[in-house]
Design an enzyme around this catalytic site. Sequence first.
Site, mmCIF file in Angstrom:
data_model
loop_
_atom_site.group_PDB
_atom_site.id
_atom_site.type_symbol
_atom_site.label_atom_id
_atom_site.label_comp_id
_atom_site.label_asym_id
_atom_site.label_seq_id
_atom_site.Cartn_x
_atom_site.Cartn_y
_atom_site.Cartn_z
ATOM 1 N N ARG A 12 -6.517 1.259 12.295
ATOM 2 C CA ARG A 12 -6.774 2.668 11.942
ATOM 3 C C ARG A 12 -7.167 2.785 10.470
ATOM 4 O O ARG A 12 -7.183 1.777 9.746
ATOM 5 C CB ARG A 12 -5.556 3.560 12.245
ATOM 6 C CG ARG A 12 -4.268 3.088 11.612
ATOM 7 C CD ARG A 12 -3.078 3.823 12.240
ATOM 8 N NE ARG A 12 -1.828 3.142 11.997
ATOM 9 C CZ ARG A 12 -1.055 3.349 10.934
ATOM 10 N NH1 ARG A 12 -1.405 4.236 10.045
ATOM 11 N NH2 ARG A 12 0.071 2.678 10.793
ATOM 12 N N TYR A 128 4.975 1.375 -4.833
ATOM 13 C CA TYR A 128 3.542 1.317 -4.505
ATOM 14 C C TYR A 128 2.769 0.817 -5.725
ATOM 15 O O TYR A 128 1.937 -0.079 -5.622
ATOM 16 C CB TYR A 128 3.076 2.702 -4.070
ATOM 17 C CG TYR A 128 1.717 2.719 -3.399
ATOM 18 C CD1 TYR A 128 1.510 2.046 -2.192
ATOM 19 C CD2 TYR A 128 0.648 3.416 -3.954
ATOM 20 C CE1 TYR A 128 0.265 2.069 -1.565
ATOM 21 C CE2 TYR A 128 -0.592 3.448 -3.337
ATOM 22 C CZ TYR A 128 -0.786 2.773 -2.138
ATOM 23 O OH TYR A 128 -2.017 2.797 -1.512
ATOM 24 N N LYS A 132 0.499 -2.437 -6.126
ATOM 25 C CA LYS A 132 -0.954 -2.252 -6.278
ATOM 26 C C LYS A 132 -1.448 -2.729 -7.652
ATOM 27 O O LYS A 132 -2.579 -3.218 -7.754
ATOM 28 C CB LYS A 132 -1.342 -0.801 -6.004
ATOM 29 C CG LYS A 132 -1.102 -0.377 -4.548
ATOM 30 C CD LYS A 132 -1.864 -1.230 -3.543
ATOM 31 C CE LYS A 132 -1.804 -0.699 -2.127
ATOM 32 N NZ LYS A 132 -2.544 -1.554 -1.169
HETATM 33 N N1 LIG Z 1 -5.451 6.449 2.252
HETATM 34 C C1 LIG Z 1 -5.545 6.478 0.948
HETATM 35 O O1 LIG Z 1 -5.724 7.547 0.352
HETATM 36 C C2 LIG Z 1 -5.449 5.219 0.149
HETATM 37 C C3 LIG Z 1 -5.602 5.328 -1.239
HETATM 38 C C4 LIG Z 1 -5.528 4.173 -2.008
HETATM 39 C C5 LIG Z 1 -5.310 2.955 -1.419
HETATM 40 N N2 LIG Z 1 -5.153 2.876 -0.068
HETATM 41 C C6 LIG Z 1 -4.914 1.537 0.492
HETATM 42 O O2 LIG Z 1 -5.910 1.285 1.461
HETATM 43 C C7 LIG Z 1 -5.359 0.457 2.490
HETATM 44 C C8 LIG Z 1 -5.555 1.137 3.840
HETATM 45 O O3 LIG Z 1 -4.860 2.380 3.816
HETATM 46 P P1 LIG Z 1 -5.010 3.468 4.988
HETATM 47 O O4 LIG Z 1 -5.008 4.788 4.345
HETATM 48 O O5 LIG Z 1 -6.099 3.081 5.899
HETATM 49 O O6 LIG Z 1 -3.591 3.275 5.716
HETATM 50 P P2 LIG Z 1 -3.125 3.708 7.189
HETATM 51 O O7 LIG Z 1 -4.088 4.667 7.801
HETATM 52 O O8 LIG Z 1 -1.714 4.096 7.045
HETATM 53 O O9 LIG Z 1 -3.235 2.310 8.001
HETATM 54 C C9 LIG Z 1 -2.439 1.243 7.593
HETATM 55 C C10 LIG Z 1 -2.886 -0.004 8.317
HETATM 56 O O10 LIG Z 1 -2.062 -1.106 7.859
HETATM 57 C C11 LIG Z 1 -1.509 -1.742 8.992
HETATM 58 N N3 LIG Z 1 -0.186 -2.311 8.706
HETATM 59 C C12 LIG Z 1 0.844 -1.732 8.054
HETATM 60 N N4 LIG Z 1 1.913 -2.555 8.052
HETATM 61 C C13 LIG Z 1 1.528 -3.687 8.705
HETATM 62 C C14 LIG Z 1 2.181 -4.889 9.053
HETATM 63 N N5 LIG Z 1 3.463 -5.124 8.743
HETATM 64 N N6 LIG Z 1 1.478 -5.835 9.719
HETATM 65 C C15 LIG Z 1 0.198 -5.615 10.083
HETATM 66 N N7 LIG Z 1 -0.475 -4.485 9.803
HETATM 67 C C16 LIG Z 1 0.186 -3.531 9.119
HETATM 68 C C17 LIG Z 1 -1.400 -0.636 10.038
HETATM 69 O O11 LIG Z 1 -1.267 -1.229 11.311
HETATM 70 P P3 LIG Z 1 -0.436 -0.475 12.501
HETATM 71 O O12 LIG Z 1 -1.427 0.468 13.146
HETATM 72 O O13 LIG Z 1 0.001 -1.595 13.365
HETATM 73 O O14 LIG Z 1 0.699 0.262 11.850
HETATM 74 C C18 LIG Z 1 -2.714 0.086 9.825
HETATM 75 O O15 LIG Z 1 -3.773 -0.600 10.456
HETATM 76 C C19 LIG Z 1 -3.891 0.247 2.135
HETATM 77 O O16 LIG Z 1 -3.741 -0.980 1.468
HETATM 78 C C20 LIG Z 1 -3.600 1.402 1.196
HETATM 79 O O17 LIG Z 1 -2.546 1.103 0.318
HETATM 80 C C21 LIG Z 1 -5.217 3.971 0.735
#
Ligand SMILES: NC(=O)c1ccc[n+]([C@@H]2O[C@H](COP(=O)([O-])OP(=O)(O)OC[C@H]3O[C@@H](n4cnc5c(N)ncnc54)[C@H](OP(=O)(O)O)[C@@H]3O)[C@@H](O)[C@H]2O)c1
Length: 221
Positions: A12, A128, A132
């Site tokens: 996702r 976090y 990061k």
């Molecule tokens: N969204 C933002 O605004 C934002 C901003 C800055 C940085 N980021 C970074 O961008 C990246 C993606 O974020 P996102 O917003 O797409 O997050 P998200 O929608 O919450 O999705 C998180 C993803 O990580 C996977 N995951 C979490 N724990 C895991 C584990 N133990 N083993 C395997 N997979 C795991 C989840 O898999 P499951 O479906 O199995 O849970 C999911 O596919 C992250 O590193 C986040 O810190 C995001």
Amino acid sequence: MGRRILVTGGSRGIGRAVAEDLRCRWSDCEVLTPPRSELDLLDEVSIRSFLAELEPVDGLVNAAGINILGKLNELDDATIEQMMTTNLIAPLKLIQAVAEGMKRRGGGRIVTFSSIWGVRSREYRTLYSMTKFGVCGMTRALARELGPAGILINCIAPGFVLTEMTRKNVPEEEREKLCAEIPLRRMAEPEEIARSVAFLLSLENTYITGQTIVIDGGFTA
Ligand SMILES: NC(=O)c1ccc[n+]([C@@H]2O[C@H](COP(=O)([O-])OP(=O)(O)OC[C@H]3O[C@@H](n4cnc5c(N)ncnc54)[C@H](OP(=O)(O)O)[C@@H]3O)[C@@H](O)[C@H]2O)c1
């Protein structure tokens, strides 16, 4: 035969958008998006058995991550370990494992995921930000070490992206106020992050390595 790229977090959010973008862009590219049942970053045994079966890859995107907010006095050992392992230690282990194959194949491309909270910070984001900022440091050090082997590694630091993570941590009533602070006046769609990841992974990227690319609509400008 096309390139093979491993994307974590592909179920996702940003990881899924990255995988979809790559599949669309490079039809001959094999994009691996193991579900958690095949690769659980919190489970050492799962990581080991996944890596034991993994064929060499040309690219790795460490997109999986979690963000558990908490005040200093609320940070218990289990949460500290969960955040450090998922966001920092497991990504390092995956890089360790794939880098050897990349060296043998003459090079590769790696993209890690930091955040604007890995460049600046905000209250209750202690864990976090620890992880990061750590990802940015890891990326820089590895760019120096792996550069001579033709492996380019860069870090993406998104601002606010409309995914489950943001929906959980930024309540709807705060989002409008937040968008007013973003020069582009909106949050990013995951696809907007994916496009930059694709460039960094592509063979068109021949000279960018060790960098943190902030994609935040100007928020930190
Ligand atoms: N969204 C933002 O605004 C934002 C901003 C800055 C940085 N980021 C970074 O961008 C990246 C993606 O974020 P996102 O917003 O797409 O997050 P998200 O929608 O919450 O999705 C998180 C993803 O990580 C996977 N995951 C979490 N724990 C895991 C584990 N133990 N083993 C395997 N997979 C795991 C989840 O898999 P499951 O479906 O199995 O849970 C999911 O596919 C992250 O590193 C986040 O810190 C995001």
